[in-house]
Motif scaffolding. Structure first.
Motif: not given
Length: 476
Positions: A431-457
């Motif tokens: 989320g921070q890499a795409v400039g969407a992160g803010g505070g302690d909460a994950l951004s929508l793009s951060g959630f998407h990346f985490a879901f994709a990483a979990a499924a891929g692993f």
């Protein structure tokens, strides 16, 4: 009490005698899953009562996980050396004792102590329950059905815990959650003495204390490092803990085999069995994905969608219902097709359901990709779990079933401990890499990346491991 073999060919075994042991063992296993779920709803009220921070409150969960994961292999060794019914009963009594301690606790640290005691009891109970299941129901159609019911009961208890925890806490207070756990554990222990076979002692050699301590320390340090790494500024300490875990693991590996007549807690010969290796690898990857994503999904529902904590908890419930239904079906299918195709199918379905969550937006309807993902991944889990249990006992002598099942469950716990931390960190970084992160909460793009990483692993680790599994061998 002598219990007739429920699966003996041509025997006319009464229905109660046939299924009572399965009900008792399923209840024992369900106490762990249900106990974790029921506590989740009580934590906020508990924190308010003791005036403790959310970070400190997490020790009620972490303390349980540390004791459970750290002592599982020791519990498996007990199940393989002592009378399994006695081991199961004492494990359940320990769970009840921990619940009573938390019930009457005047300070929060005593609640944590009670949870540690409950984790130790669960570590004794789970290997004994699995080993008893395979001894009461020998290889055959009844064992396949029993494994399905055993897995479905855990999923059903988890789902029931999500609902009961909120209801009991709202109506009676958080202490009654522990009262319910204590009562359930005592009743299950009494039923175990009534309906389960006594069993026999298989080994009288004492365990190698140094090797056992080193292995337990390594597992505890890994879980503790994952929890520490998830806390603000905890990275350096987590690295130190991981290094200490590596040293402890090295000490255990150097001892390797019996010394001076003392038996090791984990026979390294088990790790050379293909089924055990496959189950261990898949279990770790599976729970890394499942626990990590089911930790993140409620955060998405609350932080992005604006759901309340209670609503998001109920929104997750369909996954438990899907797991329970699919596990019952999987138990029946396994006797015809064997565990390998079910394991592979469960991996693909679980990963596919998680990938559906990569398509959700800030205003996507719950009845769309969120609900579909919960159902698909729930079916995948239910299909895979009985096959995973059977695979972990593949070609393992009956006298070692307790240790083998504990090894698989330990891998599950390690995956559960590491998954939320790693995926939350990966999502925050993305989320921070795409400039969407803010505070302690994950951004929508951060959630998407985490879901994709979990499924891929899961796909990357699970499918090759399942493919290497051979044909039709069964547990010994």
């Amino acid at each position: 009490m002598a219990v007739a073999c429920p699966d003996a060919p041509g025997s006319a075994v009464p229905v109660l005698v046939r299924y009572a042991p399965l009900a008792v063992l399923s209840a024992a296993a369900g106490l762990d899953a249900g106990g974790v779920a029921v506590l989740n709803s009580a934590l906020p009220s508990m924190g308010t009562h003791f005036g403790t921070s959310a970070q400190n409150l997490s020790w009620a969960v972490t303390g349980y996980a540390l004791a459970f994961a750290g002592l599982l292999l020791w519990g498996g060794a007990l199940a393989d050396r002592l009378r399994r019914r006695r081991v199961l009963a004492w494990g359940l009594v320990t769970v009840a004792a921990g619940a009573v301690l938390a019930l009457v606790a005047p300070a929060f640290w005593l609640v944590v102590a009670g949870r540690v005691l409950q984790g130790a009891g669960a570590a004794i109970t789970m290997p004994a329950a699995t080993a008893l299941l395979t001894s009461v129901y020998p290889s055959g159609p009844m064992r396949s059905r029993a494994l399905g019911v055993f897995s479905a009961a855990q999923a059903g208890c988890y789902g029931a815990g999500l609902v009961l925890g909120g209801v009991i806490t709202s109506a009676l207070g958080w202490r009654w959650v522990f009262a319910l756990q204590a009562l359930a554990a005592v009743l299950t222990a009494v039923a175990a003495v009534r309906w389960l076979p006594r069993g026999t002692r298989h080994r009288r050699t004492r365990l190698d204390r140094t090797g056992t301590g080193a292995l337990v320390a390594a597992i505890v340090l890994i879980v503790l490092s994952a929890d520490t790494g998830s806390r603000t500024g905890g990275g350096p300490l987590a690295g130190v803990l991981l290094a200490a875990a590596a040293v402890s693991g090295y000490v255990w590996s150097r001892r390797g085999r019996s010394r001076d007549g003392d038996a090791v807690v984990l026979d390294r010969g088990l790790l050379r069995l293909p089924g055990v290796r496959t189950a261990t690898a898949v279990a770790g990857a599976f729970y890394f994905c499942v626990t990590g994503t089911l930790f993140l999904l409620p955060l998405y529902l609350q932080q992005v969608r604006g759901m309340s904590p209670a609503s998001s908890g109920l929104a997750i419930l369909p996954v438990s219902l899907a797991v329970a239904a699919a596990a019952l079906l999987s138990g029946r299918l396994m006797k015809s097709y064997g565990p390998r195709p079910l394991l592979a199918s469960g991996i693909v379905l679980t990963a596919g359901g998680v990938l559906l969550w990569c398509t959700v937006g800030a205003h996507s309807p719950y009845a769309g990709a969120v609900l579909a993902g919960l159902i698909v991944t729930g079916i995948g889990q239910g299909v895979a779990f009985p096959a995973l249990t059977a695979t972990g006992l593949r070609d393992v002598p009956g006298r070692a079933h307790g240790t083998a099942s504990a090894l698989t469950t330990t891998a599950l716990q390690l995956g559960s401990a590491v998954g939320p931390t790693v995926l939350a960190g990966a999502g925050a970084g993305a989320g921070q890499a795409v400039g969407a992160g803010g505070g302690d909460a994950l951004s929508l793009s951060g959630f998407h990346f985490a879901f994709a990483a979990a499924a891929g692993f899961l796909l990357l680790v699970g499918l090759p491991a399942a493919a290497r599994l051979g044909g039709t061998a069964t547990p010994g």
